[in-house]
Design a protein around this motif. Structure first.
Motif, PDB file in Angstrom:
ATOM      1  N   ARG A 258      38.177  -7.206  31.354  1.00 40.22           N
ATOM      2  CA  ARG A 258      38.112  -8.136  32.765  1.00 40.22           C
ATOM      3  C   ARG A 258      38.871  -7.526  33.987  1.00 40.22           C
ATOM      4  O   ARG A 258      38.539  -7.541  35.297  1.00 40.22           O
TER       5      ARG A 258
ATOM      6  N   LEU B  52      34.968 -15.346  39.357  1.00 40.26           N
ATOM      7  CA  LEU B  52      36.414 -15.147  39.799  1.00 40.26           C
ATOM      8  C   LEU B  52      36.602 -15.658  41.215  1.00 40.26           C
ATOM      9  O   LEU B  52      37.619 -16.521  41.280  1.00 40.26           O
TER      10      LEU B  52
ATOM     11  N   HIS C  20      36.129 -19.232  41.422  1.00 44.02           N
ATOM     12  CA  HIS C  20      37.356 -20.154  40.806  1.00 44.02           C
ATOM     13  C   HIS C  20      38.408 -20.066  41.936  1.00 44.02           C
ATOM     14  O   HIS C  20      38.970 -21.320  41.909  1.00 44.02           O
TER      15      HIS C  20
ATOM     16  N   LYS D 250      29.386 -31.828  39.408  1.00 41.13           N
ATOM     17  CA  LYS D 250      27.849 -31.504  39.164  1.00 41.13           C
ATOM     18  C   LYS D 250      27.056 -32.552  39.765  1.00 41.13           C
ATOM     19  O   LYS D 250      27.460 -33.921  39.299  1.00 41.13           O
TER      20      LYS D 250
ATOM     21  N   GLU E 149      20.820 -28.491  38.466  1.00 43.92           N
ATOM     22  CA  GLU E 149      22.232 -29.116  38.751  1.00 43.92           C
ATOM     23  C   GLU E 149      22.896 -28.195  39.441  1.00 43.92           C
ATOM     24  O   GLU E 149      22.911 -26.994  39.574  1.00 43.92           O
TER      25      GLU E 149
ATOM     26  N   PHE F 251      25.868 -19.623  34.574  1.00 44.37           N
ATOM     27  CA  PHE F 251      24.614 -19.971  33.570  1.00 44.37           C
ATOM     28  C   PHE F 251      23.386 -20.491  34.309  1.00 44.37           C
ATOM     29  O   PHE F 251      23.509 -21.925  34.029  1.00 44.37           O
TER      30      PHE F 251
ATOM     31  N   LYS G 163      19.877 -21.577  36.036  1.00 44.46           N
ATOM     32  CA  LYS G 163      18.261 -21.978  35.321  1.00 44.46           C
ATOM     33  C   LYS G 163      17.303 -21.257  36.229  1.00 44.46           C
ATOM     34  O   LYS G 163      17.453 -21.044  37.444  1.00 44.46           O
TER      35      LYS G 163
ATOM     36  N   PHE H 251      43.783 -17.530  33.938  1.00 47.33           N
ATOM     37  CA  PHE H 251      42.600 -18.259  33.372  1.00 47.33           C
ATOM     38  C   PHE H 251      41.838 -18.498  34.656  1.00 47.33           C
ATOM     39  O   PHE H 251      41.932 -18.858  35.733  1.00 47.33           O
ATOM     40  N   CYS H 252      40.260 -18.442  34.397  1.00 50.12           N
ATOM     41  CA  CYS H 252      39.308 -18.590  35.357  1.00 50.12           C
ATOM     42  C   CYS H 252      38.761 -19.724  35.025  1.00 50.12           C
ATOM     43  O   CYS H 252      38.350 -19.975  33.764  1.00 50.12           O
ATOM     44  N   GLU H 253      38.679 -20.896  35.691  1.00 54.76           N
ATOM     45  CA  GLU H 253      37.673 -22.117  35.667  1.00 54.76           C
ATOM     46  C   GLU H 253      36.355 -21.725  35.779  1.00 54.76           C
ATOM     47  O   GLU H 253      35.854 -21.367  36.928  1.00 54.76           O
ATOM     48  N   VAL H 254      35.561 -21.752  34.769  1.00 52.78           N
ATOM     49  CA  VAL H 254      33.991 -21.437  34.988  1.00 52.78           C
ATOM     50  C   VAL H 254      33.100 -22.830  34.720  1.00 52.78           C
ATOM     51  O   VAL H 254      33.521 -23.434  33.655  1.00 52.78           O
ATOM     52  N   GLU H 255      32.326 -23.261  35.584  1.00 51.52           N
ATOM     53  CA  GLU H 255      31.524 -24.281  35.204  1.00 51.52           C
ATOM     54  C   GLU H 255      30.409 -24.125  34.390  1.00 51.52           C
ATOM     55  O   GLU H 255      29.287 -23.106  34.908  1.00 51.52           O
ATOM     56  N   THR H 256      30.305 -24.506  33.323  1.00 49.33           N
ATOM     57  CA  THR H 256      29.113 -24.187  32.250  1.00 49.33           C
ATOM     58  C   THR H 256      28.134 -25.410  32.616  1.00 49.33           C
ATOM     59  O   THR H 256      28.377 -26.365  33.035  1.00 49.33           O
ATOM     60  N   PRO H 257      26.767 -25.171  32.150  1.00 52.76           N
ATOM     61  CA  PRO H 257      25.799 -26.175  32.487  1.00 52.76           C
ATOM     62  C   PRO H 257      25.986 -27.493  31.766  1.00 52.76           C
ATOM     63  O   PRO H 257      26.374 -27.615  30.805  1.00 52.76           O
TER      64      PRO H 257
ATOM     65  N   LEU I 277      31.263 -16.566  27.323  1.00 48.58           N
ATOM     66  CA  LEU I 277      31.868 -16.110  28.250  1.00 48.58           C
ATOM     67  C   LEU I 277      33.028 -14.990  27.553  1.00 48.58           C
ATOM     68  O   LEU I 277      33.155 -14.115  28.282  1.00 48.58           O
TER      69      LEU I 277
ATOM     70  N   MET J 171      34.944 -12.541  30.028  1.00 50.96           N
ATOM     71  CA  MET J 171      35.735 -13.383  30.914  1.00 50.96           C
ATOM     72  C   MET J 171      37.183 -13.644  30.393  1.00 50.96           C
ATOM     73  O   MET J 171      38.038 -13.820  31.175  1.00 50.96           O
TER      74      MET J 171
ATOM     75  N   PHE K 159      38.924 -21.505  31.419  1.00 46.46           N
ATOM     76  CA  PHE K 159      39.319 -23.017  31.044  1.00 46.46           C
ATOM     77  C   PHE K 159      38.317 -23.867  31.817  1.00 46.46           C
ATOM     78  O   PHE K 159      37.754 -23.167  32.774  1.00 46.46           O
TER      79      PHE K 159
ATOM     80  N   ILE L 221      37.979 -28.094  33.162  1.00 43.08           N
ATOM     81  CA  ILE L 221      38.157 -29.620  32.890  1.00 43.08           C
ATOM     82  C   ILE L 221      36.765 -30.161  33.060  1.00 43.08           C
ATOM     83  O   ILE L 221      36.026 -29.994  34.203  1.00 43.08           O
TER      84      ILE L 221
END
Lengths: 583, 583
Positions: free
Chosen positions: A42, A142, A145, A217, A231, A551, A553, B160-166, B204, B209, B213, B215
């Motif tokens: 990375r 990145l 974030h 979201k 979303e 990710f 859609k 750490f990189c906060e990544v929004e997942t679906p 990821l 990645m 992390f 939340i």
């Protein structure tokens, strides 16, 4: 421990130290007696070297077998590189490898893991986890974030409290279509996923929370246009005991902070423009003001001559394109064809060159003399060397068409610079808009938006004229945020629902809890929401949001990587008290 | 601008300044010639004074009409208070009001807006927006924000990189029941809401990645036990190129940071305890180690005498309760009744007092002499003045019962102090547990958990014996986080699915994308997730999570404030290609 350093960390100061690195094989060059491998993670790329004369034979042989995207771990010594690469942070050094472990092999990826890849959109989405290894996507995530973190730090420092509102809420027919979730424990009943936390944030204001935000979201089940996602993420904000001006100040502050911290750009106080002015001057409620080409209305100077097309039009309006007098006939015809495309829909276009020598030459010279055309130039602010493009027809439609042309011409001229940022506020939106199809008014923003107090008296008699305390933040031709001062008393809210065609029972059924809440001491309040996906893309200088979403859609709402949505078991359906009803 | 200061800001240094405040009427005392009003907002309470001799008559008369929870705005001068209140930050001053505006009236709230309210749980949930005005709830939400913000800052500072997942993903039968979302654009197909972003965070890692992390809200459609919510929040984390030790270090660091920043408490390096040890010593895989009372196994010293109950038991095990020798017969009987309740399920309990004079007195003196009982005391670590409680029966069941007793006794003795924090790691969990009902093994953590390499050979022959690279963080008797090193190669993952009873086709259908991904160079990786709701509650010194969630649902999964879930239109059902199937 798999590594002592990452692949972007080492430089000349580390020479003669023993290090352990791990990562992916970006590429390998085998010169027979010498093998170079670019090891990627990375954080960067570090060059490894295996030298037949200095490297253990087993290690050297193993190095020969490494393929692209193999995951390896190496131990070795940092040495000075013979041919340095000043374009890489690690370009002064390489690692003379002493130990090599293959942590995982890799089959050949379906596209190249390079900044410029040979993979098309579809294949990159199917193997998104490989796409994320590429710098443009990885850096976008990145970057996202970083933006989100700056937003949180800025707002937290100003006493905003991030509150998580629920995702399983109640379906309301107003607005876009809801995604719904059948409730197993309450057969026949459904939750809805929030289109926005609108009512919850208002209830937090009633609850005294005062300054709320949430990066959250939201969900809309709409037919997907390009660059829309079912979303999406909002920076959702609300404040109590505020007037419109307080909100504009606060979130202008946030945006200036982001531009400064993220882009290193200081911007002046944001201009404020009324909706009416934006529509008249740019044909658009989200004008790109990085460049001029403001509309000039020509009715007074172009009508009442012998040109029937203009005479019969509700609006004749033009723009002056800088330097356009040098356009060839072919270039002009191409633009005329462009405005006549169904997506724009103009029936034709008049042009007028303002030559460098001060003469004017138009496509309607038959009807207009030099003096007439000079007045056109004045009305549009054209200078010598420019070209005027003029459209005519019904006012709203014509403005929209000219706006599209203005943006297209600006793009062709390179005036929409991704590293230039021109934010503004558009204010005084209409409260309602009339929907021909349903024959009734719809809330332009949403049904909780407060009318301007001075227009309140028109609500009963001329609702279309009522302006709202609503505002949009516009950046480079995009609406990046919008909001309003809310209604905070039950009577006005009931009146509003009535004008929107709700029966008393419908209003009570859908929003009874909000109107109930208003009876217990609701403070004046208002807020706004930013679209984070778009905001991040624009700050990142990109046109599309997709690479800023980990990710995304596709246009059918499918996640092609995990293959969702999908069929579910009959047992699941049965437990949820539903069955399929396919046509 | 509605206010120059908030209601917690003014003190003696502001005397003689003119201020504008806005807020809610907390209470009003009318002495005829003088009216005091406590004005409340999120930040505090400021006393207002209306004095017949100094206040404008209209203002004074209006002040008489103010009811509880009215929203008002006042202008006035900050003056020194005659009777100061040293317990309030604003207790030295009051506002002599010159102007008063009622911004909104309020009907009488259904419960008092006080720290100790007269409202029960149900009514407070229905009017949650009023409940949030109360300090205990408001402060819990502010506290939650602070914890979340500290988590984000700490992890971001460590790359750490906060990544929004679906949120709209794919339904999988493994694990808990999914909430599903019918897809309008893909008739007959459904999305599922994530139970956790497990597979996405692993993808990821495959995507490079490295340190992730988020939340994030997660969803489980389970029958709700007390203090469980259908939607809950995780701090979800994953790292690549790590071993178990790296993960324990990193998140021990996070937790120490939180305890220090939020609670001002420095804790030593966390103890590590194997699952086996925890079960043997505390009867529990989430032991509360703020106090002792460790289990002492008594088989060797209590069996083979004439006491048949013990002789026939698989396990005889006791704890020594400090100071318990002073328990009365009545207190002891109460505890015996307590362990015999169906929720605990013991058939009886033996006790033995270790008197201050060194003599031992038990309920089974018939069978055991002083020398025998001395051995019991040694095995449980009892001291003079303690009491021993001894249970017997099948090993696992008896340990669970004694664990319940240990916690109950500790609670009664006040040993579970909310301001004392004793975190630890429990490690080496079994990989699988056998489910009697389905007659097959289930993943104890989840199916992506890596077996310990040294136990790998047992997977085919004795799967129940295989330990996992899995770990839980335990705080004060609660599991606050848990995770594992993941499988990162396709073959092991396939083997694992096989042991869990998946057919090859099922595995491919459900997790094919993950196994595909593993072929393209997956790095070693692992992670964990914290339950934010519980973590925040424990840090806040509370037993229940509900006040740390802004809008919680009740035990039937209903939001009683907005009345969700609810019926939806037939048109909506039709568009979604489903119909109701009520029994």
């Amino acid at each position: 421990m798999y590594r002592s350093h990452n692949c972007g960390a080492l430089n000349a100061s580390n020479i003669n130290t023993e290090v352990t690195l791990a990562g992916w094989v970006q590429k390998s060059r085998d010169k027979g007696f010498m093998i170079w491998v670019d090891l990627r993670d990375r954080y960067g790329i570090t060059q490894l070297i295996f030298d037949e004369s200095r490297t253990d034979k087993t290690v050297f042989e193993l190095a020969k077998t490494l393929g692209r995207e193999f995951v390896i771990q190496v131990k070795g010594n940092v040495i000075e590189r013979e041919s340095k690469n000043p374009n890489m942070p690690t370009g002064d050094i390489e690692i003379l490898v002493t130990e090599l472990t293959v942590l995982n092999e890799a089959i050949t990826p379906p596209f190249t893991i390079e900044d410029e890849t040979d993979g098309g959109e579809d294949i990159r989405m199917k193997y998104r986890y490989l796409d994320i290894r590429r710098n443009p996507v990885k850096n976008s995530l990145l970057f996202r974030h970083k933006v989100a973190q700056e937003v949180r730090n800025y707002l937290s420092a100003q006493d905003f409290c991030e509150v998580e509102t629920p995702y399983l809420i109640k379906s309301t027919p107003e607005g876009a279509r809801d995604f719904v979730v059948p409730s197993r424990m309450n057969p026949g009943q459904f939750y809805a996923l929030p289109q926005s936390p609108q009512t919850f944030k208002q209830l937090l204001m009633v609850g005294g929370m005062d300054k709320y935000f949430q990066i959250v979201k939201c969900f809309r089940d709409e037919d997907l246009r390009a660059d829309r996602q079912p979303e999406f993420t909002q920076i959702d904000c609300e404040m109590a005991f505020v007037e419109q001006e307080d909100i504009l100040d606060t979130f202008e502050g946030l945006t200036r902070h982001l531009l400064k911290e993220i882009k290193g750009i200081e911007v002046d106080k944001f201009p404020r423009m009324t909706y009416d002015h934006a529509m008249k001057t740019y044909g658009n409620d989200k004008p790109d003001i990085r460049f001029g080409m403001e509309f000039g209305e020509l009715n007074a100077v172009a009508q009442h001559k012998d040109f029937g097309v203009f005479n019969s039009a509700e609006l004749v309006v033009g723009i002056a394109v800088p330097g356009g007098a040098s356009y060839t006939r072919k270039e002009i015809d191409a633009l005329i064809d462009w405005v006549k495309r169904p997506q724009v829909g103009a029936s034709g276009m008049v042009y007028c060159k303002y030559e460098a020598d001060g003469s004017l030459k138009s496509s309607v010279d038959k009807f207009y003399d030099q003096d007439d055309l000079k007045k056109w130039a004045e009305a549009t602010g054209a200078k010598q060397g420019d070209i005027l493009f003029v459209l005519s027809g019904p006012a709203n439609k014509t403005r929209t068409q000219l706006s599209a042309l203005r943006m297209e011409v600006a793009t062709r001229l390179g005036l929409r610079k991704p590293d230039e940022f021109a934010p503004l506020w558009v204010v005084d939106f209409p409260l309602l808009e009339f929907d021909e199809e349903s024959g009734r008014y719809h809330a332009m923003h949403h049904p909780f938006t407060s009318p301007k107090p001075e227009d309140m008296h028109l609500l009963a008699t001329d609702p279309g004229k009522v302006r709202a305390n609503a505002y949009d933040m516009v950046l480079n031709g995009n609406e990046i945020g919008g909001g309003s001062i809310r209604i905070h008393d039950k009577e006005t809210q009931q009146l509003m629902f009535k004008h929107l065609g709700f029966t008393e029972e419908e209003a009570k059924n859908q929003f009874g809890f909000l109107m109930d809440a208003f009876q217990f001491g609701a403070p004046p309040h208002g807020g706004l929401a930013f679209g984070l996906d778009r905001l991040v893309a624009i700050l990142g200088g990109q046109e599309t949001i997709r690479d800023f979403i980990a990710f995304p859609k596709n246009n059918s709402g499918r996640d092609v990587m995990i293959d969702a949505p999908s069929l579910i078991d009959d047992k699941q359906l049965d437990e949820l008290s539903i069955k399929l009803n396919l046509k």
